[in-house]
Each structure stands twice: as structure tokens, then as C-alpha cells.
Design a protein around this motif. Structure first.
Motif, PDB file in Angstrom:
ATOM      1  N   LEU A   1       5.743 -26.480 -18.031  1.00  6.50           N
ATOM      2  CA  LEU A   1       4.271 -25.830 -18.376  1.00  6.50           C
ATOM      3  C   LEU A   1       4.410 -24.455 -17.034  1.00  6.50           C
ATOM      4  CD1 LEU A   1       1.392 -28.452 -17.323  1.00  6.50           C
ATOM      5  CD2 LEU A   1       2.564 -27.736 -19.593  1.00  6.50           C
ATOM      6  N   LEU A   2       4.875 -24.165 -16.298  1.00  5.96           N
ATOM      7  CA  LEU A   2       5.176 -23.019 -15.558  1.00  5.96           C
ATOM      8  C   LEU A   2       6.273 -21.775 -16.458  1.00  5.96           C
ATOM      9  CD1 LEU A   2       5.166 -24.371 -12.178  1.00  5.96           C
ATOM     10  CD2 LEU A   2       3.194 -23.032 -12.915  1.00  5.96           C
ATOM     11  N   GLY A   3       7.213 -22.609 -16.347  1.00  9.60           N
ATOM     12  CA  GLY A   3       7.892 -21.647 -17.358  1.00  9.60           C
ATOM     13  C   GLY A   3       7.910 -21.246 -18.690  1.00  9.60           C
ATOM     14  N   GLY A   4       7.169 -22.620 -19.145  1.00  9.78           N
ATOM     15  CA  GLY A   4       6.719 -20.948 -20.802  1.00  9.78           C
ATOM     16  C   GLY A   4       5.147 -20.683 -20.677  1.00  9.78           C
ATOM     17  N   LEU A   5       5.161 -20.731 -19.172  1.00 18.31           N
ATOM     18  CA  LEU A   5       3.416 -19.671 -19.371  1.00 18.31           C
ATOM     19  C   LEU A   5       4.699 -18.382 -19.239  1.00 18.31           C
ATOM     20  CD1 LEU A   5       0.329 -18.734 -18.809  1.00 18.31           C
ATOM     21  CD2 LEU A   5       1.254 -19.272 -16.520  1.00 18.31           C
ATOM     22  N   PHE A   6       5.614 -18.456 -18.023  1.00 16.58           N
ATOM     23  CA  PHE A   6       6.064 -17.090 -17.653  1.00 16.58           C
ATOM     24  C   PHE A   6       6.937 -16.191 -19.001  1.00 16.58           C
ATOM     25  CE2 PHE A   6       9.316 -14.460 -16.061  1.00 16.58           C
ATOM     26  CZ  PHE A   6       8.766 -13.998 -15.698  1.00 16.58           C
ATOM     27  N   ILE A   7       6.743 -16.947 -19.852  1.00 13.87           N
ATOM     28  CA  ILE A   7       7.566 -16.645 -21.142  1.00 13.87           C
ATOM     29  C   ILE A   7       6.589 -15.929 -22.324  1.00 13.87           C
ATOM     30  CG2 ILE A   7       9.178 -17.509 -23.282  1.00 13.87           C
ATOM     31  CD1 ILE A   7      10.517 -16.948 -20.484  1.00 13.87           C
TER      32      ILE A   7
END
Length: 421
Positions: A48-54
Motif C-alpha cells: 500500500l505505502l510503496g504503491g502510493l509513493f509510485i
């Protein structure tokens, strides 16, 4: 005795801490069973966090590239040295960057770092990449067709190349419009400033985003990746040194018959400053002094070429992005065709020329290069932790390229006062 104020670490340090923490947590999770509840929930949160940043980086990508290219080209007209100066300058910038990227692609193709690993983390990202092989004529026709389309549709669909082409054409049109351009240019400059502010906000999440992405990477992938990253770092250092020690001095000798030793003696303070600061803009005062006082470049030429070069002439950045795109392709388990490598080369050149001179914008343009041939944007999680290491040497080469350009342009304009010290 008064308390010392708490000094919050810089963004680079925060990203480094996030990267190390992500690697350690991912390494710990890697040894757990696949059905472990702790591993499952940790990877869910990391996704979730990595996808938000990307997704935030992708959101800002198209408007940033569009406005920075238009503003950069339009601002050329604000200089009064005449059209010959900027034609020679841009011509040399393009020539040196083409040499840099061809070198990067050839050597990376030969070494093939990361080949055979095929990280499963990128498998989902690659499912929609069309694997159709095109003939040379089919590729040329498709490539030319992809360059020109409705700019609004291209902006909405996130298609990089037609947006870049439209931005270049609009920038040229503004240059040719005289005073009529000012209202449009002011609006675009204000928009670019707002986008820079948004990037500052997004970059506040960079340490957390890198932590999440590297946690997922290390928890789910072959740990041989660490050795592969060392191989890639060594490769980029070698390519960058070859360009700085052979290609750029070679171009200088071809155009001016001046020796590399003469160049390095005169430019040494600027090169050392660039290596230490990793900033072409911060090195600019030193570069100007070296060019004018040590290398004899006329003040007018140095005052035009070096500031433009600090934001548009990025040989080291261009070769790094080209090499990194191939590296990610090998990790993703695909071989880029010659046509796709040409697209990588063109996109890396335009991205490095159009990117504002801030570290965070460089990451956004790396996403642009990856997505131009359908490579996963998530791969910046691998590249970002090593970016600061590689930034030292490539910034020094960027500054060397600017200084060489100023000498070449100065002599092309008929100035014969450069010293041979």
C-alpha cells in the motif's frame, strides 16, 4: 546551559535510513514461511505505502516534463548573445549526450548486469507489455505515428513521447513569438513553480516509500540482488569515467586541438566542487571562474553556456538513465529490442535536458525513461538508494561537459584568446 536544537537529518540521510531499514526488515521476512501472518500483513502494508509513493510520482510526471521543457526552451530567447550561440551550444549538448548514451547502451548490453534473475516482483507490472517484434520499417512507422497525437489525449493517457514533442514545438513557438509570449510563459513558469512545491511534498514520503518498496523487494526476491547491485554500481562508475576521461576530452581535441591535461588543470576546482556537492547549480560560480580565468573563455559565452548547461546538459545523468533502463529490463526478464533502446536513448536525452536541477526531479525523469518502454516504475526502489553514490561522479562529468561546451562554442565564434597554460 541551553539545550541544543534537534537537527532533523537531511532528505538524503532519511532516504538512506529508510533504505537500510527496508533491506533489514525484508531480509528478516525473507526467512519466514510464505503463509506467516506477520509476513503477510507486513507485505500488505508495504504494498500500500510503496504503491502510493509510485502513484504520486506518476501523477506529477507528465505536467512536470511538459512545463519544464517548454519553459526551458522559451527562456533561451531571454539571452542576448544571439541565435548562433545557443544553436552551437544545443548542438554540442546533443552531440555529447548521444555519445554518452550510445556508450552506456553498448557497454551495458555487453555486460548484461542482472540478466538471469528475472525478479518476480516486477512480473505483474510486465504482464501488459506487448512483446511483438517489429521490423525496422514497421518500427519506424509506428514510432513516427506515436510522436504526434492530440496533446490533451496524450496528457490524459500519460503518453510520454507525444507530450515531449508537443512541449518542444510549443517552446520553439514561444521563442519565435517575441513579446507576445510573455503572458503564456509567465503562466507556465508559475505552474512549474507550483509543481516544484508539490514535488517537495511528495519527497517527504520518499523515505517511507523506499522503506516499503525495499521491504517488499527483499522479502520476496532472491538475495543475490545485492551482489548484482554492486556489479551495476561498478559498471556505471566505469562508463561515466570513460565518458569523462576519453569521450569529452576527445571532442574537445577534435573541435579545438586543446589537450585533456590543459582542460583538467584549468577545470580542476570545478570538478572537485561538483564531486563534493553533487550539484551542477551549486558548482556554477566555480565553473564560471575556471572557464573565464583559467581556460580563457569569453565572459559572454561562459555566462550563457554554463548556466544553460547546469540545467540542460547532463551527460552523466543521461548515460546513467540509459544504463539503468537496460539494467531494470534484465531484472524484469526482458530483452529490449534495438527500437526500444532507441526510444530509451531519446527519452533519456530529453528527460535529462528537460529536468529541473533538483535531485527529486531526477527521480521523476527516471520514471519517465522506464515507462517510455513499459518498464516498471517500481524499479526506482532499487535505484534510489544507490543514486547518491553515483550522483557524485556523474555530476562531475556533467560539469566537465558544460566547461568543454563553453570552450568549443567560444572557439566556434572566433574567439582565439583561450589560454593553453
Amino acid at each position: 546551559m541551553s539545550k541544543q536544537p534537534f537537527l532533523w537529518p537531511s532528505l538524503n540521510i532519511q532516504i538512506l535510513i529508510g533504505a537500510i531499514a527496508g533491506l533489514l526488515l525484508g531480509y528478516w521476512l525473507n526467512g519466514m514461511d510464505a503463509d506467516s501472518e506477520i509476513k503477510t500483513w507486513t507485505l500488505y502494508v508495504a504494498s500500500l505505502l510503496g504503491g502510493l509513493f509510485i502513484d504520486l510520482l506518476k501523477m506529477i510526471l507528465i505536467p512536470l516534463i511538459f512545463t519544464s521543457i517548454v519553459v526551458g526552451i522559451a527562456n533561451l530567447q531571454s539571452h542576448q548573445q544571439g541565435s548562433r550561440v545557443w544553436r552551437y551550444t544545443l548542438g554540442f549538448f546533443v552531440l555529447s549526450m548521444v555519445f554518452a548514451m550510445v556508450l552506456a547502451l553498448v557497454v551495458t548490453d555487453w555486460i548484461k548486469p542482472g540478466s538471469g534473475m528475472q525478479l518476480t516482483m516486477f512480473a505483474d507490472s510486465m504482464q501488459n507489455v506487448e512483446a511483438k517484434q517489429l521490423s525496422a520499417s514497421e518500427f519506424l512507422a509506428q514510432f513516427l505515428h506515436s510522436l504526434f497525437m492530440n496533446p490533451i489525449a496524450a496528457l490524459a493517457d500519460g503518453k510520454i513521447l507525444p507530450v515531449v514533442v508537443f512541449a518542444v514545438l510549443l517552446g520553439i513557438a514561444l521563442v519565435k513569438s517575441g513579446e507576445q509570449k510573455m503572458k503564456v510563459l509567465i503562466v507556465l513558469q508559475e505552474l512549474l513553480a507550483l509543481l516544484m512545491r508539490m514535488i517537495e511534498w511528495i519527497m517527504l514520503l520518499a523515505p517511507l516509500g523506499v522503506f516499503a518498496l525495499l521491504t517488499k523487494l527483499m522479502a520476496t526476491q532472491d538475495l543475490r540482488l545485492l551482489a548484482t547491485m554492486g556489479e551495476f554500481i561498478t559498471l556505471v562508475f566505469a562508463i561515466t569515467l570513460i565518458h569523462g576521461a576519453v569521450i569529452l576530452p576527445g571532442l574537445l581535441w577534435i573541435f579545438t586541438r586543446k589537450s585533456p591535461l590543459w582542460l583538467w588543470r584549468g577545470a580542476r576546482p570545478a570538478l572537485i566542487t561538483a564531486f563534493a556537492t553533487s550539484s551542477s547549480a551549486a558548482t556554477l560560480p566555480v565553473s564560471l571562474r575556471c572557464s573565464e580565468e583559467q581556460l580563457g573563455v569569453s565572459k559572454d559565452v561562459a555566462g550563457f553556456v554554463l548556466p544553460i548547461g547546469a540545467t540542460m546538459n547532463m551527460d552523466g545523468t543521461a548515460l546513467y538513465e540509459a544504463s539503468a533502463a537496460l539494467f531494470i529490463a534484465y531484472l524484469a526478464g526482458i530483452d529490449l529490442t534495438v527500437g526500444q533502446q532507441i526510444i530509451v536513448m531519446l527519452t533519456a536525452m530529453i528527460a535529462s535536458m528537460g529536468a529541473p536541477g533538483i535531485p527529486s526531479a531526477g527521480m521523476v525523469t527516471m520514471v519517465m525513461v522506464l515507462q517510455s518502454v513499459g518498464l516498471p516504475a517500481e524499479a526506482i526502489a532499487i535505484l534510489l538508494p544507490i543514486d547518491r553514490i553515483l550522483d557524485t561522479i556523474r555530476t562531475a562529468v556533467n560539469v566537465e561537459g558544460d566547461i568543454v561546451a563553453s570552450i568549443v562554442v567560444d572557439q566556434a565564434l572566433g574567439n582565439t584568446n583561450t589560454n593553453r597554460q
